[in-house]
Motif scaffolding. Structure first.
Motif, mmCIF file in Angstrom:
data_model
loop_
_atom_site.group_PDB
_atom_site.id
_atom_site.type_symbol
_atom_site.label_atom_id
_atom_site.label_comp_id
_atom_site.label_asym_id
_atom_site.label_seq_id
_atom_site.Cartn_x
_atom_site.Cartn_y
_atom_site.Cartn_z
ATOM 1 N N UNK A 122 6.617 -1.876 -3.633
ATOM 2 C CA UNK A 122 6.338 -1.281 -2.320
ATOM 3 C C UNK A 122 6.806 -2.163 -1.178
ATOM 4 N N UNK A 123 6.838 -3.460 -1.392
ATOM 5 C CA UNK A 123 7.229 -4.395 -0.336
ATOM 6 C C UNK A 123 8.648 -4.136 0.164
ATOM 7 N N UNK A 124 9.460 -3.452 -0.649
ATOM 8 C CA UNK A 124 10.826 -3.149 -0.210
ATOM 9 C C UNK A 124 10.844 -2.175 0.967
ATOM 10 N N UNK A 125 9.794 -1.385 1.119
ATOM 11 C CA UNK A 125 9.699 -0.521 2.298
ATOM 12 C C UNK A 125 9.531 -1.374 3.556
ATOM 13 N N UNK A 162 3.282 6.886 -3.504
ATOM 14 C CA UNK A 162 2.213 5.883 -3.589
ATOM 15 C C UNK A 162 2.646 4.587 -2.923
ATOM 16 N N UNK A 163 3.939 4.248 -3.059
ATOM 17 C CA UNK A 163 4.438 3.066 -2.354
ATOM 18 C C UNK A 163 4.280 3.235 -0.843
ATOM 19 N N UNK A 164 4.591 4.440 -0.362
ATOM 20 C CA UNK A 164 4.429 4.706 1.068
ATOM 21 C C UNK A 164 2.970 4.589 1.486
ATOM 22 N N UNK A 165 2.075 5.119 0.666
ATOM 23 C CA UNK A 165 0.646 5.014 0.960
ATOM 24 C C UNK A 165 0.179 3.561 0.958
ATOM 25 N N UNK A 166 0.780 2.754 0.092
ATOM 26 C CA UNK A 166 0.358 1.360 0.004
ATOM 27 C C UNK A 166 0.676 0.567 1.267
ATOM 28 N N UNK A 167 1.750 0.939 1.967
ATOM 29 C CA UNK A 167 2.139 0.183 3.167
ATOM 30 C C UNK A 167 1.842 0.946 4.457
ATOM 31 N N UNK A 168 1.198 2.107 4.333
ATOM 32 C CA UNK A 168 0.978 2.967 5.505
ATOM 33 C C UNK A 168 0.074 2.331 6.559
ATOM 34 N N UNK A 169 -0.642 1.276 6.204
ATOM 35 C CA UNK A 169 -1.517 0.622 7.177
ATOM 36 C C UNK A 169 -0.763 -0.340 8.089
ATOM 37 N N UNK A 170 0.521 -0.541 7.835
ATOM 38 C CA UNK A 170 1.320 -1.414 8.695
ATOM 39 C C UNK A 170 1.275 -0.864 10.127
ATOM 40 N N UNK A 171 0.944 -1.706 11.105
ATOM 41 C CA UNK A 171 0.779 -1.210 12.485
ATOM 42 C C UNK A 171 2.061 -0.670 13.112
ATOM 43 N N UNK A 172 3.213 -0.979 12.526
ATOM 44 C CA UNK A 172 4.486 -0.491 13.077
ATOM 45 C C UNK A 172 4.765 0.957 12.693
ATOM 46 N N UNK A 173 4.011 1.474 11.731
ATOM 47 C CA UNK A 173 4.255 2.823 11.220
ATOM 48 C C UNK A 173 3.762 3.873 12.206
ATOM 49 N N UNK A 174 4.584 4.895 12.429
ATOM 50 C CA UNK A 174 4.273 5.971 13.363
ATOM 51 C C UNK A 174 3.799 7.234 12.657
ATOM 52 N N UNK A 175 4.340 7.487 11.465
ATOM 53 C CA UNK A 175 3.930 8.658 10.689
ATOM 54 C C UNK A 175 4.153 8.396 9.209
ATOM 55 N N UNK A 176 3.438 9.163 8.386
ATOM 56 C CA UNK A 176 3.481 9.015 6.934
ATOM 57 C C UNK A 176 3.818 10.365 6.310
ATOM 58 N N UNK A 195 1.768 1.852 -8.218
ATOM 59 C CA UNK A 195 0.866 0.992 -7.444
ATOM 60 C C UNK A 195 -0.590 1.348 -7.760
ATOM 61 N N UNK A 196 -1.420 0.334 -7.939
ATOM 62 C CA UNK A 196 -2.827 0.558 -8.269
ATOM 63 C C UNK A 196 -3.617 0.750 -6.981
ATOM 64 N N UNK A 197 -3.719 1.984 -6.551
ATOM 65 C CA UNK A 197 -4.422 2.298 -5.309
ATOM 66 C C UNK A 197 -5.692 3.075 -5.604
ATOM 67 N N UNK A 198 -6.734 2.800 -4.847
ATOM 68 C CA UNK A 198 -7.955 3.595 -4.913
ATOM 69 C C UNK A 198 -7.973 4.546 -3.728
ATOM 70 N N UNK A 199 -8.872 5.503 -3.769
ATOM 71 C CA UNK A 199 -8.981 6.455 -2.663
ATOM 72 C C UNK A 199 -9.362 5.778 -1.349
ATOM 73 N N UNK A 200 -9.903 4.565 -1.427
ATOM 74 C CA UNK A 200 -10.225 3.828 -0.203
ATOM 75 C C UNK A 200 -8.978 3.558 0.639
#
Length: 300
Positions: A122-125, A162-176, A195-200
């Motif tokens: 995911x870090x490649x995003x 899921x990769x997009x969801x993993x980095x969606x908290x980045x403050x530079x992101x405008x939309x997902x 990516x091992x993501x929970x619903x949190x």
């Protein structure tokens, strides 16, 4: 005197050649997909020397972009988290032809159809976002002052979603934009590459969000619809087309998925009021299409 003129002529020619070569070598590889797409900006797929780990889709003629007409940035994660966008080139190229810089994880697919199946992170995003911002600030970059670094989308399909969801908290992101994907209620249910993501993770989303799903036959349908139900703090739109997990990415110009995604990006990243009509209103424009079923929350 004649010899001196010849020498100066050679110097000028060599200088021109050297400059052209330096400029040309910024692009390692370039290819036109589907005649450049249907948008007003004929697009190309390229590998940049400064970012060989990714594939870029962008308008071919960059001269028309400047401080008053900038390209928003879209970064993309591939299905199965593959390290190449070979499944999505029609889709991504079509979006780029409407005036976007699209950066996909992984190496450019070969014309021979080679399928790169090694996995990515995911870090490649985030690497793609970092690169775009750096290029926009570099005076010698072909992207200098041509990118809108305030308008950035993270997106992806299946594992890439899921990769997009993993980095969606980045403050530079405008939309997902999450395509044919959703978080498992138990992260251990997924494949090892996921990516091992929970619903949190959904609580960390801070931007308007679009889910594009393939209907009940899509293996990600339940996960995606459950995500939609649990997201209550940001505007969220879910659209289903009965095509299964594969979507319409490989259809000419990316099919319906490309049309809907492009309009979402036009609305969210370019404030295009006409594109917004596909998602706003009651009923929304997309709900009038027999091919789609939709739902939305926290939206006009």
């Amino acid at each position: 005197m004649k010899q001196l003129k010849k020498m100066w002529t050679m110097i000028v020619v060599l200088a021109i050649f050297s400059t052209a070569k330096t400029s040309f070598c910024q692009v390692i590889n370039i290819r036109t997909v589907e005649q450049g797409g249907t948008g007003q900006y004929s697009a190309v797929m390229i590998t940049e020397a400064s970012l060989p780990t990714h594939t870029i889709f962008r308008p071919k003629d960059m001269r028309i972009f400047n401080e008053r007409n900038k390209l928003p940035i879209i970064v993309w994660g591939n299905g199965a988290c593959y390290d190449s966008p070979w499944e999505h080139i029609n889709f991504l190229n079509e979006i780029a032809s409407h005036g976007f810089l699209v950066i996909a994880i992984g190496t450019m697919p070969k014309e021979t159809g080679e399928q790169v199946k090694r996995s990515s992170q995911s870090s490649k995003l985030l690497d793609a976002i970092d690169w775009a911002i750096t290029q926009n600030d570099k005076e010698k970059s072909p992207y200098y002052n041509k990118l809108d670094t305030t308008e950035i989308a993270v997106s992806g399909m299946s594992c890439g979603g899921l990769q997009a969801l993993e980095v969606a908290d980045d403050p530079r992101v405008t939309t997902l934009v999450v395509c044919n994907s959703g978080i498992f209620d138990d992260p251990k249910k997924g494949m090892p590459v996921l990516p091992l993501l929970s619903k949190d993770q959904l609580k960390k989303i801070h931007t308007p969000t679009l889910y594009l799903l393939g209907g009940e036959s899509d293996i990600a349908y339940q996960n995606g619809m459950d995500d939609f139900k649990q997201i209550n703090h940001v505007p969220v739109f879910v659209a289903n087309m009965d095509v299964g997990h594969g979507g319409t990415y490989s259809r000419p110009h990316g099919g319906e998925f490309a049309r809907v995604a492009t309009n979402w990006f036009k609305w969210q990243l370019k404030d295009d009021r006409e594109a917004a009509r596909l998602f706003t209103g009651n009923p929304s424009g997309l709900s009038k299409s027999p091919a789609w079923t939709i739902d939305k929350k926290n939206m006009p």
